[in-house]
Motif scaffolding. Structure first.
Motif, PDB file in Angstrom:
ATOM      1  N   THR A   1       0.830  -1.206   0.000  1.00 29.30           N
ATOM      2  CA  THR A   1       0.000   0.000   0.000  1.00 29.30           C
ATOM      3  C   THR A   1       0.862   1.252   0.000  1.00 29.30           C
ATOM      4  OG1 THR A   1      -1.845  -1.089   1.126  1.00 29.30           O
ATOM      5  CG2 THR A   1      -1.745   1.306   1.290  1.00 29.30           C
ATOM      6  N   VAL A   2       1.881   1.263   0.846  1.00 30.93           N
ATOM      7  CA  VAL A   2       2.771   2.423   0.880  1.00 30.93           C
ATOM      8  C   VAL A   2       3.550   2.533  -0.429  1.00 30.93           C
ATOM      9  CG1 VAL A   2       4.690   3.543   2.087  1.00 30.93           C
ATOM     10  CG2 VAL A   2       2.903   2.384   3.403  1.00 30.93           C
ATOM     11  N   GLU A   3       3.944   1.408  -0.999  1.00 34.52           N
ATOM     12  CA  GLU A   3       4.611   1.411  -2.303  1.00 34.52           C
ATOM     13  C   GLU A   3       3.736   2.103  -3.351  1.00 34.52           C
ATOM     14  OE1 GLU A   3       6.276  -1.764  -5.675  1.00 34.52           O
ATOM     15  OE2 GLU A   3       4.768  -2.398  -4.212  1.00 34.52           O
ATOM     16  N   ALA A   4       2.479   1.679  -3.456  1.00 36.63           N
ATOM     17  CA  ALA A   4       1.573   2.251  -4.460  1.00 36.63           C
ATOM     18  C   ALA A   4       1.324   3.732  -4.193  1.00 36.63           C
ATOM     19  CB  ALA A   4       0.253   1.487  -4.455  1.00 36.63           C
ATOM     20  N   THR A   5       1.219   4.089  -2.932  1.00 37.52           N
ATOM     21  CA  THR A   5       0.988   5.484  -2.565  1.00 37.52           C
ATOM     22  C   THR A   5       2.187   6.344  -2.934  1.00 37.52           C
ATOM     23  OG1 THR A   5      -0.458   4.797  -0.749  1.00 37.52           O
ATOM     24  CG2 THR A   5       0.414   7.034  -0.650  1.00 37.52           C
ATOM     25  N   MET A   6       3.369   5.846  -2.692  1.00 33.69           N
ATOM     26  CA  MET A   6       4.577   6.585  -3.052  1.00 33.69           C
ATOM     27  C   MET A   6       4.698   6.754  -4.565  1.00 33.69           C
ATOM     28  SD  MET A   6       6.139   7.541  -0.288  1.00 33.69           S
ATOM     29  CE  MET A   6       7.800   7.924  -0.835  1.00 33.69           C
ATOM     30  N   ARG A   7       4.359   5.722  -5.311  1.00 35.78           N
ATOM     31  CA  ARG A   7       4.403   5.822  -6.773  1.00 35.78           C
ATOM     32  C   ARG A   7       3.401   6.878  -7.265  1.00 35.78           C
ATOM     33  NH1 ARG A   7       7.044   1.455  -9.441  1.00 35.78           N
ATOM     34  NH2 ARG A   7       5.852   1.956 -11.304  1.00 35.78           N
ATOM     35  N   TYR A   8       2.240   6.914  -6.658  1.00 37.96           N
ATOM     36  CA  TYR A   8       1.223   7.903  -7.010  1.00 37.96           C
ATOM     37  C   TYR A   8       1.772   9.324  -6.790  1.00 37.96           C
ATOM     38  CZ  TYR A   8      -2.997  10.793  -6.509  1.00 37.96           C
ATOM     39  OH  TYR A   8      -3.937  11.787  -6.629  1.00 37.96           O
ATOM     40  N   PHE A   9       2.361   9.553  -5.630  1.00 34.66           N
ATOM     41  CA  PHE A   9       2.878  10.888  -5.330  1.00 34.66           C
ATOM     42  C   PHE A   9       4.062  11.238  -6.226  1.00 34.66           C
ATOM     43  CE2 PHE A   9       0.470  10.675  -1.313  1.00 34.66           C
ATOM     44  CZ  PHE A   9      -0.041  11.969  -1.284  1.00 34.66           C
ATOM     45  N   ALA A  10       4.875  10.261  -6.591  1.00 32.28           N
ATOM     46  CA  ALA A  10       5.979  10.542  -7.521  1.00 32.28           C
ATOM     47  C   ALA A  10       5.441  11.120  -8.822  1.00 32.28           C
ATOM     48  CB  ALA A  10       6.780   9.269  -7.784  1.00 32.28           C
ATOM     49  N   ARG A  11       4.367  10.526  -9.317  1.00 26.44           N
ATOM     50  CA  ARG A  11       3.772  11.004 -10.573  1.00 26.44           C
ATOM     51  C   ARG A  11       3.137  12.372 -10.403  1.00 26.44           C
ATOM     52  NH1 ARG A  11       1.516   5.986 -10.394  1.00 26.44           N
ATOM     53  NH2 ARG A  11      -0.588   6.866 -10.252  1.00 26.44           N
ATOM     54  N   THR A  12       2.339  12.532  -9.353  1.00 22.64           N
ATOM     55  CA  THR A  12       1.566  13.775  -9.210  1.00 22.64           C
ATOM     56  C   THR A  12       2.437  14.956  -8.796  1.00 22.64           C
ATOM     57  OG1 THR A  12       0.960  13.217  -6.918  1.00 22.64           O
ATOM     58  CG2 THR A  12      -0.562  12.523  -8.665  1.00 22.64           C
TER      59      THR A  12
ATOM     60  N   LEU B   1       6.957  10.035   2.473  1.00 19.94           N
ATOM     61  CA  LEU B   1       6.982   8.744   3.161  1.00 19.94           C
ATOM     62  C   LEU B   1       6.668   8.913   4.642  1.00 19.94           C
ATOM     63  CD1 LEU B   1       7.611   5.675   3.220  1.00 19.94           C
ATOM     64  CD2 LEU B   1       9.996   6.300   3.704  1.00 19.94           C
ATOM     65  N   TYR B   2       7.286   9.886   5.264  1.00 19.46           N
ATOM     66  CA  TYR B   2       7.062  10.157   6.684  1.00 19.46           C
ATOM     67  C   TYR B   2       5.581  10.381   6.962  1.00 19.46           C
ATOM     68  CZ  TYR B   2       7.500  12.622  11.188  1.00 19.46           C
ATOM     69  OH  TYR B   2       7.381  13.020  12.505  1.00 19.46           O
ATOM     70  N   ALA B   3       4.916  11.131   6.091  1.00 23.06           N
ATOM     71  CA  ALA B   3       3.507  11.480   6.296  1.00 23.06           C
ATOM     72  C   ALA B   3       2.560  10.334   5.988  1.00 23.06           C
ATOM     73  CB  ALA B   3       3.152  12.701   5.441  1.00 23.06           C
ATOM     74  N   VAL B   4       2.799   9.626   4.878  1.00 29.02           N
ATOM     75  CA  VAL B   4       1.797   8.656   4.419  1.00 29.02           C
ATOM     76  C   VAL B   4       1.905   7.293   5.098  1.00 29.02           C
ATOM     77  CG1 VAL B   4       1.616   9.806   2.181  1.00 29.02           C
ATOM     78  CG2 VAL B   4       3.069   7.763   2.408  1.00 29.02           C
ATOM     79  N   ASP B   5       3.029   6.985   5.711  1.00 27.24           N
ATOM     80  CA  ASP B   5       3.156   5.706   6.413  1.00 27.24           C
ATOM     81  C   ASP B   5       2.046   5.570   7.447  1.00 27.24           C
ATOM     82  OD1 ASP B   5       4.047   3.325   7.576  1.00 27.24           O
ATOM     83  OD2 ASP B   5       5.494   4.352   8.846  1.00 27.24           O
ATOM     84  N   GLU B   6       1.956   6.527   8.343  1.00 22.62           N
ATOM     85  CA  GLU B   6       0.926   6.471   9.387  1.00 22.62           C
ATOM     86  C   GLU B   6      -0.473   6.687   8.801  1.00 22.62           C
ATOM     87  OE1 GLU B   6       1.461   5.979  12.866  1.00 22.62           O
ATOM     88  OE2 GLU B   6       3.444   5.376  12.178  1.00 22.62           O
ATOM     89  N   LEU B   7      -0.566   7.568   7.817  1.00 21.63           N
ATOM     90  CA  LEU B   7      -1.880   7.895   7.253  1.00 21.63           C
ATOM     91  C   LEU B   7      -2.492   6.715   6.507  1.00 21.63           C
ATOM     92  CD1 LEU B   7      -4.142   9.849   6.719  1.00 21.63           C
ATOM     93  CD2 LEU B   7      -2.782  10.873   4.870  1.00 21.63           C
ATOM     94  N   THR B   8      -1.692   5.981   5.745  1.00 23.13           N
ATOM     95  CA  THR B   8      -2.247   4.808   5.054  1.00 23.13           C
ATOM     96  C   THR B   8      -2.718   3.765   6.064  1.00 23.13           C
ATOM     97  OG1 THR B   8      -0.023   3.855   4.827  1.00 23.13           O
ATOM     98  CG2 THR B   8      -0.915   5.076   2.929  1.00 23.13           C
ATOM     99  N   GLY B   9      -2.027   3.687   7.204  1.00 18.93           N
ATOM    100  CA  GLY B   9      -2.471   2.777   8.259  1.00 18.93           C
ATOM    101  C   GLY B   9      -3.819   3.186   8.824  1.00 18.93           C
ATOM    102  N   LEU B  10      -4.004   4.488   9.032  1.00 19.62           N
ATOM    103  CA  LEU B  10      -5.272   4.997   9.545  1.00 19.62           C
ATOM    104  C   LEU B  10      -6.398   4.759   8.539  1.00 19.62           C
ATOM    105  CD1 LEU B  10      -6.653   6.643  11.847  1.00 19.62           C
ATOM    106  CD2 LEU B  10      -6.197   8.693  10.483  1.00 19.62           C
ATOM    107  N   ILE B  11      -6.119   5.019   7.267  1.00 22.14           N
ATOM    108  CA  ILE B  11      -7.124   4.787   6.224  1.00 22.14           C
ATOM    109  C   ILE B  11      -7.461   3.300   6.139  1.00 22.14           C
ATOM    110  CG2 ILE B  11      -7.565   4.877   3.728  1.00 22.14           C
ATOM    111  CD1 ILE B  11      -5.814   7.437   3.683  1.00 22.14           C
TER     112      ILE B  11
END
Length: 202
Positions: free
Chosen positions: A42-53, A123-133
């Motif tokens: 999940t974090v992998e996919a989220t990081m790839r998304y942010f790399a693009r955007t 990464l610092y921000a979305v690690d915890e946030l993806t867990g919450l989601i």
């Protein structure tokens, strides 16, 4: 740690030395629990998304590898999280840039390596946030991100008893590091997880 800062020259981030297949093998070598594998992906996919955007399309693979490996040592070495991983990555000849980025997500509670590059801050921000989601998804009748909204997630964010292990302070600090409003960070992370869910259904 082999390097103190990510170099301004992004050549190593455009062409990582290690492959996705190799990093996934390594992930499974140190992680047996399906929850940890799913979180890594999940974090992998989220990081790839942010790399693009965020305009780092050429670095998309690198961002994804950092996300995939960010908790590599957590399951087996929870008390040495973000510390043991340095030894593992050096022994496995993983890119030192990946190591530096992974270690930085433990800033303030595990290590003193501060996120500097925009990728490290994400990464610092979305690690915890993806867990919450992820925890919020389990409470929804749909069990899906596709009908999730920022407002519904914000209610869970404000309820400190819900998914108490997901640090709201880290999420908020991550948004501040990036210069983003919390709502923007939440919205974009939900979109990233929706994209992953849709790709898995197609």
């Amino acid at each position: 740690m082999r390097i103190e800062h990510l170099p301004e020259d992004n050549a190593a981030r455009i062409s990582p030395l290690v492959s996705r297949n190799r990093t996934f093998e390594l992930l499974k070598q140190y992680n047996c629990e399906e929850f940890h594998i799913q979180h890594a992906e999940t974090v992998e996919a989220t990081m790839r998304y942010f790399a693009r955007t965020l305009g780092y399309t050429q670095e998309q693979e690198f961002w994804g590898l950092v996300g995939l490996l960010h908790d590599l040592d957590f399951e087996q070495f929870p008390d040495e999280h973000c510390i043991k991983v340095q030894e593992i990555m050096e022994a496995e000849n993983i890119d030192p840039e990946i190591e530096r980025a992974v270690v930085s997500h433990g800033y303030g509670h595990r290590v003193n390596v501060q996120p500097e590059h925009e990728m490290e801050k994400v990464l610092y921000a979305v690690d915890e946030l993806t867990g919450l989601i992820g925890a919020a998804i389990l409470m929804r009748p749909s069990k899906s991100t596709l009908d999730m909204t920022v407002s519904s997630l914000k209610k869970k964010f404000k309820d400190k008893k819900f998914a108490a292990g997901c640090s709201r302070d880290v999420i908020q600090h991550g948004a501040e590091m990036l210069g983003w409003e919390l709502d923007y960070l939440i919205d974009e992370t939900i979109k990233a997880m929706q994209e992953k869910e849709l790709s898995e259904k197609s």
